[in-house]
Scaffold this motif. Structure first.
Motif, short mmCIF file in Angstrom:
data_model
loop_
_atom_site.label_atom_id
_atom_site.label_comp_id
_atom_site.label_asym_id
_atom_site.label_seq_id
_atom_site.Cartn_x
_atom_site.Cartn_y
_atom_site.Cartn_z
N ASN A 87 7.84 0.77 -3.46
CA ASN A 87 8.03 0.67 -4.92
C ASN A 87 6.72 0.79 -5.69
N ARG A 88 5.77 1.56 -5.19
CA ARG A 88 4.52 1.74 -5.93
C ARG A 88 4.63 3.04 -6.73
N THR A 89 5.45 2.96 -7.80
CA THR A 89 5.70 4.15 -8.61
C THR A 89 4.44 4.51 -9.40
N GLY A 90 4.41 5.72 -9.91
CA GLY A 90 3.28 6.11 -10.77
C GLY A 90 2.45 7.23 -10.18
N GLY A 91 2.59 7.51 -8.89
CA GLY A 91 1.89 8.66 -8.31
C GLY A 91 0.55 8.32 -7.69
N ALA A 92 -0.18 7.35 -8.27
CA ALA A 92 -1.54 7.08 -7.80
C ALA A 92 -1.56 6.59 -6.34
N PRO A 93 -0.72 5.61 -5.94
CA PRO A 93 -0.77 5.17 -4.55
C PRO A 93 -0.39 6.28 -3.56
#
Lengths: 58, 678
Positions: B436-442
């Protein structure tokens, strides 16, 4: 060898421009001032009026 | 010699076509990332050699005898004739932001093919053209800004709309950028420690630069970089220490509040103390890391595990909902075309260009380099196993909170992944969890760590590379955040100064605090909305950012088309009119879907309705959806106004009812041409 040296010089010039070192040199030249803490503070004040208004891109 | 040149260009064309055919037609088997690199390099080479040359010669008629503002207004401060390669580096450093890294990673949910094709075509026919023509038009108007050019060439409405659109895009951009950082740092003591350390490091750099070594910025940045590397290493120690690790473990809402406070402080503190040194440090890390990534990809030549197309082209994607058209195009944003670049192309760069023909290499060429960064981001995302990619990027609201449930859902989609694999990966990169590390960066950081660790150091240092990548992204996203907050503050102060003079005083502390608070609250609202969203926030906010960014490009292309028609070059207006029509269809369709689509995962209003009709009515979420609808509606209305005004202006000029006259600065002959002949 000449090409490598020329490319390196150009790279350093670009980095000095990107990192405002050249801008400081020009500031000193324009106002005929020596390099010092006081003149750098003066340069930063001038920069603040222009640089801080530039957006960073997304 | 001529035949040899023709043969070389034919070979580049054939190689590019072969690479494009390979990435487009291979199905069911993995391909090597080098096919993407070769396709990109050949496409850029052909685009630059033929298309940009055609635009330079036939449409813009670049004049080597005309003095640029850097020459005839030279003052050693803003207007300085500068070597073209130096300006190229300066311009690239200014336009390269987090967008081309994050957008392609998110769009990879459709597979590598749609994103890659749009990055290449969008850049060559849209983004590069926009940056090039706006740069040239600004050069011919003594370095005027986009809003000034819009006001002069289209009319007052054009200028006002451009101004309002810029404020709007800055607010949305900052909210989304902050959300990407929050999602990367939540429950990550290592990452949070490293990023927290960059603040005292920046202050130390500011003091070192001002007191000890005035003007030695490169030396100071190098020192700052070494300290940041130490902070990454220290982050591992902090995260493993149970007592200290607790101090740096935050939930998303707590991180959001901290970032909002940081944005306010950075806007109000003296520039030399925090903003300027962080900017230098971020630029240093950014240029170095992009170069390292390019070397890593070429050195490792990794295999892409993501298929060319995934099942989510039907619009049911977990990362963000919506079909390829229009959502892939607004998601990729800056890697193909970015409205924000038109602000840079009509800002510092036109005041540095020494000779008019150099605008082609700087405007068109730097955007090609930015587009290449987007291709590298696509590769970094697609070297991951698809199951891993979706486990990292899917919100808990879609795949479930428990690791086993999430792994089962993703495996059922046809992308096998197990909870054990995800646990091992999280441990390898020094995190408690990667779900669930949304946002693209991870996801980008894991891909980058994979490439770097396989090139240098092996699995043993994967955690260090991962946190280096997180630091790199968070550092320059936070730089966009603090600089954007300050720019937004100045714009609000300028506008308020027209109403009441004291409010426009940029050095008055009450005015600084009020306007900083206004801009921080505006983007803080979107950030807060994102962290409270059960779907991860990116699902609603990234498309909103993409729409705003592409609408700004629409404004820039309206201005460019108007000028080309007024130059008497209406037959060539298609070079800006074609990307303009495409952007209008993409942004207007996307806006319509975001506002009115009946699918609650896409449409804001239907989502609000689904919440209202459900048992767990949530007034806050409903208000957010309605607010997003209003913001999208306002942006679309503003751009519609400028489109209508531009079209009327084109009709007046083409029909002869209005004299075709551009408002360029008077011709001044350059001295450099004569010097070069001697």
């Amino acid at each position: 060898m000449k090409l490598v040296a020329g490319s390196l010089r150009l790279l350093i010039c670009a980095l000095r421009e990107i990192f405002d070192e050249s801008a400081y040199e020009r500031f000193l030249l324009r106002h005929k001032l020596p390099r010092s803490r006081a003149t750098y503070a003066q340069f930063l004040r001038e920069q603040e009026l222009t640089k801080a208004r530039r957006p960073r891109c997304c | 010699m001529r035949i040899l040149r023709i043969l070389i260009w034919l070979a580049i064309g054939v190689l590019g076509a072969l690479a494009l055919a390979t990435i487009a037609l291979r199905r069911g088997e993995s391909i090597n990332a080098m096919w993407l690199v070769v396709a990109a390099l050949c496409t850029y080479a052909l685009g630059y050699r033929f298309y940009s040359k055609f635009i330079a010669a036939k449409v813009l008629v670049l004049d080597a005898h005309r003095a640029t503002p850097a020459e005839h207004l030279e003052n050693g401060r803003d207007f300085v004739p500068t070597n073209k390669w130096v300006v190229f580096g300066h311009h690239f450093a200014a336009i390269a932001g987090p967008g081309p890294l994050v957008g392609p990673v998110l769009a990879a949910q459709f597979g590598y093919l749609p994103g890659t094709l749009w990055i290449l075509a969008g850049a060559v026919f849209g983004g590069c053209v926009q940056d090039f023509v706006i740069l040239l038009f600004s050069v011919r108007r003594d370095g005027k800004s986009l809003t000034e050019i819009a006001r002069e060439e289209i009319g007052r409405v054009g200028g006002l709309v451009a101004y309002a659109a810029i404020i709007g895009i800055i607010v949305i951009l900052l909210g989304v950028c902050a959300l990407v950082v929050v999602n990367a740092l939540k429950a990550s003591p290592w990452g949070t420690f490293t990023i927290a350390m960059t603040m005292p490091i920046a202050m130390l750099m500011g003091i070192y630069l001002r007191r000890l070594r005035p003007g030695k910025v490169l030396e100071t940045s190098l020192l700052g970089f070494v300290l940041v590397l130490l902070a990454i290493w220290g982050g591992q120690w902090a995260s493993q220490n149970p007592e200290i690790g607790k101090w740096f473990t935050f939930t998303a809402p707590t991180l959001a509040i901290l970032i909002i406070l940081y944005g306010f402080a950075a806007s109000a503190l003296p520039v030399w103390l925090l903003l300027a040194p962080r900017d230098y440090l971020s630029t240093f890390v950014k240029l170095g890391t992009i170069a390292m990534l390019a070397i890593g990809i070429v050195g490792l030549r990794p295999t892409l595990h993501m298929p060319a197309l995934t099942r989510f082209i039907d619009g049911s994607g977990p990362v963000f909902a919506g079909k390829i058209f229009p959502f892939a195009f607004i998601t990729i944003a800056c890697g193909a075309i970015s409205g924000f670049h038109s602000l840079i192309s009509s800002g510092t760069t036109p005041k540095l260009i020494r000779r008019e023909p150099e605008a082609r290499m700087i405007g068109y060429g730097a955007m090609m380099a930015e587009s290449m960064v987007a291709i590298m981001a696509t590769i970094a995302a697609c070297v991951l196993q698809p199951g891993t990619y979706f486990a990292i990027n899917s919100p808990a609201g879609i795949v479930g909170q428990a690791p086993e449930a999430a792994a089962a859902t993703i495996s059922n989609w046809g992308f096998p992944v197990t909870a054990t694999e995800m646990h091992s990966l999280a441990q390898a990169v020094g995190e408690q969890t990667l779900y669930n590390r949304t946002g693209g960066a991870p996801a980008f950081a894991v891909g980058m760590a994979h490439i770097f660790s396989n090139s240098l150091g092996g699995q043993a240092v994967m955690a260090l590379w991962y946190h280096f990548a997180i630091m790199f992204e968070a550092l320059f996203i936070l730089t966009v955040l603090d600089a954007g907050t300050r720019v937004g503050r100045f714009m609000i102060q300028d506008a308020l100064g027209h109403l009441w003079k004291p409010l426009g005083r940029t050095s008055s502390y009450p005015s600084i605090l009020t306007t900083s608070a206004l801009i921080v609250l505006a983007w803080g609202y979107f950030l807060w909305q994102g962290v409270r969203d059960p779907l991860g926030g990116i699902n609603s906010l990234w498309p909103l950012f993409g729409i705003a960014n592409q609408l700004l490009a629409t404004v820039a292309l309206c201005v460019a088309t108007t000028i080309i028609i007024k130059m008497g070059k209406a037959r060539y207006a298609v070079v800006t009119l074609a990307p303009l029509c495409w952007l209008v269809s993409v942004t207007f369709t996307a806006s319509w879907h975001k506002m009115f689509d009946p699918n609650p995962r896409i449409g804001f209003l239907s989502h609000a309705q689904s919440l209202a009709s459900g048992t767990a009515t949530n007034a806050r979420l409903i208000f957010n959806d309605r607010m997003d609808t209003v913001v999208t509606g306002i942006l679309i209305t503003m751009v519609s106004l400028i489109l209508i005004e531009s079209t009327l202006e084109w009709a007046r000029v083409i029909s002869g009812r209005k004299e075709a006259r551009v408002k360029e600065s008077p011709f001044v002959a350059t001295q450099f041409a004569a010097e070069e002949q001697v």
